[in-house]
Design an enzyme around this catalytic site. Structure first.
Site, PDB file in Angstrom:
ATOM      1  N   GLU A 155      -5.714  20.095 -20.613  1.00  0.00           N
ATOM      2  CA  GLU A 155      -6.814  20.507 -21.220  1.00  0.00           C
ATOM      3  C   GLU A 155      -7.315  19.261 -21.623  1.00  0.00           C
ATOM      4  OE1 GLU A 155      -7.161  18.385 -24.524  1.00  0.00           O
ATOM      5  OE2 GLU A 155      -5.252  19.205 -26.235  1.00  0.00           O
TER       6      GLU A 155
ATOM      7  N   ARG B  35       1.122  16.306 -30.606  1.00  0.00           N
ATOM      8  CA  ARG B  35       1.101  17.713 -30.145  1.00  0.00           C
ATOM      9  C   ARG B  35       0.178  18.710 -29.032  1.00  0.00           C
ATOM     10  NH1 ARG B  35       6.070  19.257 -30.946  1.00  0.00           N
ATOM     11  NH2 ARG B  35       6.201  21.702 -30.271  1.00  0.00           N
TER      12      ARG B  35
ATOM     13  N   CYS C  28      -4.343  15.795 -15.392  1.00  0.00           N
ATOM     14  CA  CYS C  28      -3.477  14.981 -14.601  1.00  0.00           C
ATOM     15  C   CYS C  28      -2.465  13.702 -14.984  1.00  0.00           C
ATOM     16  CB  CYS C  28      -3.942  15.370 -13.075  1.00  0.00           C
ATOM     17  SG  CYS C  28      -5.130  14.589 -12.699  1.00  0.00           S
TER      18      CYS C  28
ATOM     19  N   HIS D 225      -6.959  13.649  -8.235  1.00  0.00           N
ATOM     20  CA  HIS D 225      -5.342  14.467  -8.823  1.00  0.00           C
ATOM     21  C   HIS D 225      -4.442  13.300  -8.703  1.00  0.00           C
ATOM     22  CE1 HIS D 225      -3.191  16.848 -10.908  1.00  0.00           C
ATOM     23  NE2 HIS D 225      -2.391  16.929  -9.275  1.00  0.00           N
TER      24      HIS D 225
ATOM     25  N   ASP E 116       5.165  17.417 -10.159  1.00  0.00           N
ATOM     26  CA  ASP E 116       3.767  17.253 -11.348  1.00  0.00           C
ATOM     27  C   ASP E 116       3.479  18.322 -11.995  1.00  0.00           C
ATOM     28  OD1 ASP E 116       1.041  17.167 -11.444  1.00  0.00           O
ATOM     29  OD2 ASP E 116       0.622  18.068  -9.412  1.00  0.00           O
TER      30      ASP E 116
END
Length: 276
Positions: free
Chosen positions: A48, A73, A78, A115, A130
């Site tokens: 998110e 939580r 990435c 990324h 990943d």
């Protein structure tokens, strides 16, 4: 307190992290442990970018990552996910190297290398792991070997090496054939590199994460995404449920579908963002 390790594993609250992802297995640095950690993290911590929409910076220091992803939580994208995961692998004795990839998402045009992913060396062999790619992410590590294919849950992944480009390509099988996810090299990247890339991704107007909500969760039998207000569920037979979500539905959906709880204040702010 300054960490003595590249990934900060010595500063990680390991028990809290393992409890967060529901991992209760062996802690020795073996392939079985790596697989278990990857699968547990991937299933437990959603992808998110909500803090960007809420006007907050994305902080990558380990203390901030533990507060957000473990204590609160929440999820992350990435850099957040793989830096926290790398700290855990480091703490458990794995040999971890940071790598960087260019997303493809079915296209061959050159995108910036933004990324983050990880490589782990085990018994003389390299594995890609990943936990931060979102809806079509790997569910387990994949051996860094040309032509390898692996079934993970109900999804199939593969790696090919493009000699001319000098790049490895991670692919997943769609209903009409192979679909390129991203291309990466094996040049070593450091946490400070991810800090630079993170600044671009979290602030640049052309970044896919600065103008709309992107929430994703890959599971063995279901891929769920919420992009803007469009919610999609994709099943292994490629049937899809797609619908537009009302702003007031968003907090509840984030909690039930993606495992991302929000405080009352954040929920109110996020609804307001999507009512504009």
């Amino acid at each position: 307190m300054k960490s003595d390790s590249e990934w900060g594993g010595d500063q990680l609250e390991l028990d809290a992290y393992l409890a967060r992802i529901g991992y209760e297995g062996d802690r020795r640095p073996t392939l079985e442990t790596l697989r278990g950690l990857h699968a547990a993290h991937s299933a437990s911590i959603g992808f998110e970018n909500l803090d960007i929409l809420l006007g907050r910076p994305i902080l990558l220091d380990l203390e901030s990552l533990q507060t957000k992803l473990v204590e609160q939580r929440r999820g992350g994208y990435c850099y957040e996910q793989n830096l926290l995961y790398a700290a855990a692998l480091d703490r458990l004795g794995f040999r971890v190297t940071g790598l960087c990839a260019r997303t493809r998402m079915g296209e061959n045009r050159i995108r910036p290398a933004t990324h983050a992913l990880l490589k782990v060396e085990l018994d003389g062999a390299d594995w890609i792991t990943d936990v931060g790619f979102g809806g079509e992410a790997l569910l387990e590590p994949l051996p860094l070997r040309d032509g390898v294919e692996a079934r993970q849950g109900s999804w199939t992944f593969g790696l090919v090496h493009e000699e001319e480009a000098g790049a490895w390509v991670l692919r997943t099988r769609h209903e009409d054939g192979w679909f390129d996810l991203y291309a990466f090299g094996t040049d070593r990247r450091f946490p400070v590199d991810f800090t630079v890339f993170n600044h671009y991704i979290s602030t640049h107007p052309r970044s896919p994460f600065t103008s709309r909500m992107v929430v994703q969760r890959p599971l063995p039998e279901l891929r769920s995404t919420l992009v803007g207000r469009e919610f999609t569920r994709t099943r292994p037979d490629w049937s899809r449920e797609v619908r537009e979500v009302a702003p007031e539905e968003i907090p509840g959906l984030l909690d039930t579908e993606f495992g991302i709880p929000l405080s009352a204040a954040d929920a109110e702010s996020l609804v307001a963002v999507h009512q504009k």
